[in-house]
Design a protein around this motif. Structure first.
Motif, PDB file in Angstrom:
ATOM      1  N   HIS A   1       0.669  -1.117   0.303  1.00  0.00           N
ATOM      2  CA  HIS A   1       0.119   0.001  -0.333  1.00  0.00           C
ATOM      3  C   HIS A   1       0.541   0.809   0.424  1.00  0.00           C
ATOM      4  O   HIS A   1       2.239   1.794  -0.986  1.00  0.00           O
ATOM      5  CB  HIS A   1      -0.996  -0.179   0.868  1.00  0.00           C
ATOM      6  N   ASP A   2       0.734   2.340   0.954  1.00  0.00           N
ATOM      7  CA  ASP A   2       1.345   3.405   0.532  1.00  0.00           C
ATOM      8  C   ASP A   2       2.901   3.349   1.304  1.00  0.00           C
ATOM      9  O   ASP A   2       3.675   4.018   0.441  1.00  0.00           O
ATOM     10  CB  ASP A   2       0.719   4.665   1.803  1.00  0.00           C
ATOM     11  N   GLU A   3       3.366   2.771   1.947  1.00  0.00           N
ATOM     12  CA  GLU A   3       5.106   2.113   2.400  1.00  0.00           C
ATOM     13  C   GLU A   3       5.514   2.287   1.065  1.00  0.00           C
ATOM     14  O   GLU A   3       6.299   2.573   0.409  1.00  0.00           O
ATOM     15  CB  GLU A   3       4.900   1.109   3.498  1.00  0.00           C
ATOM     16  N   TRP A   4       4.622   0.926   0.394  1.00  0.00           N
ATOM     17  CA  TRP A   4       4.480   0.243  -1.002  1.00  0.00           C
ATOM     18  C   TRP A   4       5.503   2.139  -2.435  1.00  0.00           C
ATOM     19  O   TRP A   4       6.026   1.805  -2.849  1.00  0.00           O
ATOM     20  CB  TRP A   4       4.513  -0.130  -1.963  1.00  0.00           C
ATOM     21  N   ARG A   5       4.595   2.360  -2.142  1.00  0.00           N
ATOM     22  CA  ARG A   5       4.285   3.921  -3.056  1.00  0.00           C
ATOM     23  C   ARG A   5       5.338   4.730  -3.054  1.00  0.00           C
ATOM     24  O   ARG A   5       6.228   5.334  -3.542  1.00  0.00           O
ATOM     25  CB  ARG A   5       3.008   4.519  -2.540  1.00  0.00           C
ATOM     26  N   LYS A   6       6.108   4.860  -1.577  1.00  0.00           N
ATOM     27  CA  LYS A   6       7.124   6.185  -0.924  1.00  0.00           C
ATOM     28  C   LYS A   6       8.285   5.508  -1.768  1.00  0.00           C
ATOM     29  O   LYS A   6       9.365   6.014  -1.971  1.00  0.00           O
ATOM     30  CB  LYS A   6       6.733   6.037   0.052  1.00  0.00           C
ATOM     31  N   GLN A   7       8.362   3.828  -1.015  1.00  0.00           N
ATOM     32  CA  GLN A   7       9.001   3.027  -1.732  1.00  0.00           C
ATOM     33  C   GLN A   7       9.597   3.026  -3.022  1.00  0.00           C
ATOM     34  O   GLN A   7      10.742   3.058  -3.897  1.00  0.00           O
ATOM     35  CB  GLN A   7       9.401   1.537  -1.165  1.00  0.00           C
ATOM     36  N   ARG A   8       8.771   3.086  -3.722  1.00  0.00           N
ATOM     37  CA  ARG A   8       8.456   3.068  -5.481  1.00  0.00           C
ATOM     38  C   ARG A   8       9.597   4.321  -5.921  1.00  0.00           C
ATOM     39  O   ARG A   8       9.800   4.254  -6.974  1.00  0.00           O
ATOM     40  CB  ARG A   8       7.004   2.939  -5.747  1.00  0.00           C
ATOM     41  N   LYS A   9       8.445   5.871  -5.229  1.00  0.00           N
ATOM     42  CA  LYS A   9       8.976   6.952  -5.541  1.00  0.00           C
ATOM     43  C   LYS A   9       9.978   7.304  -5.590  1.00  0.00           C
ATOM     44  O   LYS A   9      11.225   7.863  -5.573  1.00  0.00           O
ATOM     45  CB  LYS A   9       7.837   8.191  -4.548  1.00  0.00           C
ATOM     46  N   LEU A  10      10.793   7.142  -4.168  1.00  0.00           N
ATOM     47  CA  LEU A  10      12.568   6.986  -3.659  1.00  0.00           C
ATOM     48  C   LEU A  10      13.108   6.294  -4.886  1.00  0.00           C
ATOM     49  O   LEU A  10      14.332   6.945  -5.827  1.00  0.00           O
ATOM     50  CB  LEU A  10      12.604   6.355  -2.332  1.00  0.00           C
ATOM     51  N   ILE A  11      12.759   4.779  -5.423  1.00  0.00           N
ATOM     52  CA  ILE A  11      13.970   3.953  -6.433  1.00  0.00           C
ATOM     53  C   ILE A  11      13.562   4.633  -7.835  1.00  0.00           C
ATOM     54  O   ILE A  11      14.055   4.650  -8.581  1.00  0.00           O
ATOM     55  CB  ILE A  11      13.059   2.302  -5.941  1.00  0.00           C
TER      56      ILE A  11
END
Length: 162
Positions: free
Chosen positions: A118-128
């Motif tokens: 969910h939201d944590e995945w979206r944050k990780q994806r933006k960072l990558i």
């Protein structure tokens, strides 16, 4: 007498093996057996499992649902359709949580993209994405891996072949 019984048993085993092998596939797709699921198809193609998965995906137009042995309650969804992959990974990620098994499997990579939802995945994806789009990353990657791989990998292979 004992020799003839052993011969009959061997002949029966070979016949059952060939029968299972023949019936394991329906139009090139694995057959879902009542108790053992698609285990015979996996067993007969274990030596070329990757190639068989590609063949099954091509015959099933990009998406195939496989079933395991009944008591494992395992189901596998294989997809190579880009629209399905985009839908699962981007548009409706909340419908496909990874669960605790995924966290155990990918424990070695920590709490990164592979283990979050969910939201944590979206944050990780933006960072990558930000990291991969940074020009310094491309420069260092090209300098490090490009030259080293050419000098130690590709050039010696081409010298040997020529």
């Amino acid at each position: 007498m004992v020799v003839s019984i052993a011969f009959v048993e061997i002949l029966l085993a070979i016949t059952c093996f060939l029968f299972l092998r023949r019936l394991s596939f329906n139009d090139g797709l694995p057959w879902n057996w009542p108790i053992i699921g698609m285990l015979p198809a996996v067993f007969f193609n274990f030596h070329r499992l990757y190639e068989k998965c590609i063949d099954v995906l091509e015959r099933s137009k990009g998406t195939f649902k496989g079933k395991g042995v009944w008591f494992t309650n395992m189901e596998v969804l294989l997809t190579s359709d880009p629209i399905n992959v985009q839908y699962i990974t981007s548009k409706s990620l909340s419908n496909y949580p990874k669960g605790s098994n995924s966290k155990e499997i990918f424990e070695i990579v920590g709490e990164g993209l592979f283990n979050t939802d969910h939201d944590e995945w979206r944050k990780q994806r933006k960072l990558i994405h930000a990291f991969l789009n940074y020009q310094g990353f491309h420069r260092v990657t090209t300098e490090t891996f490009g030259v080293v791989n050419l000098e130690t990998g590709l050039v010696p292979v081409l010298d040997h072949v020529s």
